[in-house]
Design an enzyme around this catalytic site. Structure first.
Site, PDB file in Angstrom:
ATOM      1  N   ARG A 174      44.876  40.609  46.277  1.00  0.00           N
ATOM      2  CA  ARG A 174      44.899  41.131  47.652  1.00  0.00           C
ATOM      3  C   ARG A 174      44.780  39.955  48.622  1.00  0.00           C
ATOM      4  O   ARG A 174      43.688  39.513  48.953  1.00  0.00           O
ATOM      5  CB  ARG A 174      43.759  42.130  47.852  1.00  0.00           C
ATOM      6  CG  ARG A 174      43.720  42.806  49.215  1.00  0.00           C
ATOM      7  CD  ARG A 174      42.573  43.825  49.251  1.00  0.00           C
ATOM      8  NE  ARG A 174      42.523  44.550  50.510  1.00  0.00           N
ATOM      9  CZ  ARG A 174      41.819  44.153  51.573  1.00  0.00           C
ATOM     10  NH1 ARG A 174      41.109  43.035  51.524  1.00  0.00           N
ATOM     11  NH2 ARG A 174      41.816  44.872  52.682  1.00  0.00           N
ATOM     12  N   SER A 243      45.485  53.805  48.069  1.00  0.00           N
ATOM     13  CA  SER A 243      44.133  54.046  48.575  1.00  0.00           C
ATOM     14  C   SER A 243      44.061  55.406  49.262  1.00  0.00           C
ATOM     15  O   SER A 243      44.995  55.790  49.982  1.00  0.00           O
ATOM     16  CB  SER A 243      43.740  52.963  49.586  1.00  0.00           C
ATOM     17  OG  SER A 243      43.710  51.692  48.987  1.00  0.00           O
ATOM     18  N   LYS A 272      36.331  46.251  53.984  1.00  0.00           N
ATOM     19  CA  LYS A 272      36.994  47.235  54.847  1.00  0.00           C
ATOM     20  C   LYS A 272      36.213  47.360  56.149  1.00  0.00           C
ATOM     21  O   LYS A 272      35.658  48.410  56.484  1.00  0.00           O
ATOM     22  CB  LYS A 272      37.057  48.596  54.141  1.00  0.00           C
ATOM     23  CG  LYS A 272      37.982  48.628  52.950  1.00  0.00           C
ATOM     24  CD  LYS A 272      39.444  48.540  53.361  1.00  0.00           C
ATOM     25  CE  LYS A 272      40.371  48.690  52.171  1.00  0.00           C
ATOM     26  NZ  LYS A 272      41.802  48.598  52.570  1.00  0.00           N
TER      27      LYS A 272
END
Length: 341
Positions: A174, A243, A272
């Site tokens: 990521r 997600s 997040k």
């Protein structure tokens, strides 16, 4: 001409028998098995009247094609499936061309060929689904990571290797701020590491880079490309995950054909930033309502993982708790123990 008919009848029926075994024993699909068996019997019946003549024409000893080696290798079930449907369709095409020259009715072979085209598409979709579920079935510890917190790429790759050694079974790269060249470079190296430890390699967001690096899958966010578009671009056996942050998104992901979903963030996490935690209630809902693999994610560490697994969740995705640990291997081993309890 009879030798051509004979060999192609044999090719077609042999291919059908192989495909029947897939439908019967792997897909457990009665309808596919019935359709394949029907086509096989149709071909056999159409050639049965000429059985003696075809058999007498057979000359295996003088067949120049028996010594020609096949350059392709069947290394997985999908390759076996594809090769045998092509063998079936090509043989039926030959039969429809040559059958009239031997006084045989070509219509049966033409009808069977068109039926096989439709059947191939339907079986392919179901087989793809099942194969991806099989690849995910035993995967419990999923590492999501990027290289931002490391001074060098080698340091980062060493941490990934350590985590894999400790029991991580899926690694998602990521990289939100890196350029494409860096992601591709890291991706190819992580893919090699994953292959050593029999783990899956997933690329976050970037469908193009997943394709370039030959990743096992791609992970999408709610604002990324949709699942159908990703599947249209990627290879047949590429895993597609997404997600989700609420039951509605989870149900839509399942309906759209996701191979797995992320459920979270369960706890607040800087990964997040600004996204409110969904809490354990969503995890509990997923346990009771989601029929594809799901990974609880978001702020999960060795202190709170039992709160997640205690609800019945079998899989977790972690970030900082493993990759930023003093010893990623030991951290991964600890998570693995919790997941196997």
């Amino acid at each position: 001409m009879k030798r051509i008919i004979d060999v192609n009848v044999n090719r077609a029926t042999e291919a059908l028998r192989i495909l029947e075994e897939i439908s019967r024993f792997y897909l457990n699909d009665e309808n596919f098995s019935r359709e394949l068996k029907f086509i096989r019997h149709e071909i056999s019946d159409a050639s049965d009247k000429a059985y003696n003549a075809l058999l007498n024409s057979r000359d295996v000893e003088n067949d120049v094609g028996t010594d020609i080696k096949n350059p392709t290798k069947r290394n997985d079930l999908m390759n076996i499936f594809k090769a045998n449907f092509k063998r079936l369709e090509q043989s039926l095409r030959v039969l429809s061309e040559y059958a009239p020259l031997c006084g045989m009715n070509f219509e049966t072979f033409e009808k069977s060929r068109y039926a096989s085209y439709t059947l191939e598409k339907k079986m392919y979709e179901q087989l793809q689904n099942k194969l991806n579920k099989y690849r995910l079935e035993d995967k419990k510890l999923y590492l999501v990571t990027n290289s931002d917190k490391f001074d060098t790429e080698d340091e980062f790759l060493n941490a990934v290797a350590s985590a894999l050694k400790g029991g991580v079974q899926i690694v998602q790269l990521r990289e939100k701020t890196a350029d494409a060249a860096k992601i591709i470079r890291l991706g190819k190296k992580i893919r090699e590491l994953c292959s050593i430890y029999n783990a899956l390699f997933i690329v976050n967001d970037r469908i193009d880079i997943a394709q370039i690096t030959k990743a096992d899958g791609v992970h999408l966010g709610q604002d990324d490309a949709d699942i159908k578009s990703a599947r249209a671009i990627l290879d047949h056996n590429t895993i597609v995950g997404i997600s989700t942050h609420c039951p509605e998104q989870a149900l839509k992901a399942v309906q759209d054909g996701a191979d797995y979903i992320g459920v979270g963030p369960v706890f607040e996490t800087p990964t997040k930033a600004g996204r409110q935690a969904v809490g354990l209630e969503y995890v509990e809902w997923a346990v009771n309502n989601v029929n594809i693999p799901f990974f609880a994610i978001g702020g999960i560490d060795t202190e709170n993982v039992k709160m997640v697994t205690g609800l019945g969740a079998k899989r977790v995705a972690v970030v900082r708790a493993v990759i930023n640990a003093a010893n990623p291997e030991t951290a991964a081993e600890t998570f693995t123990k919790f997941l196997l309890e």
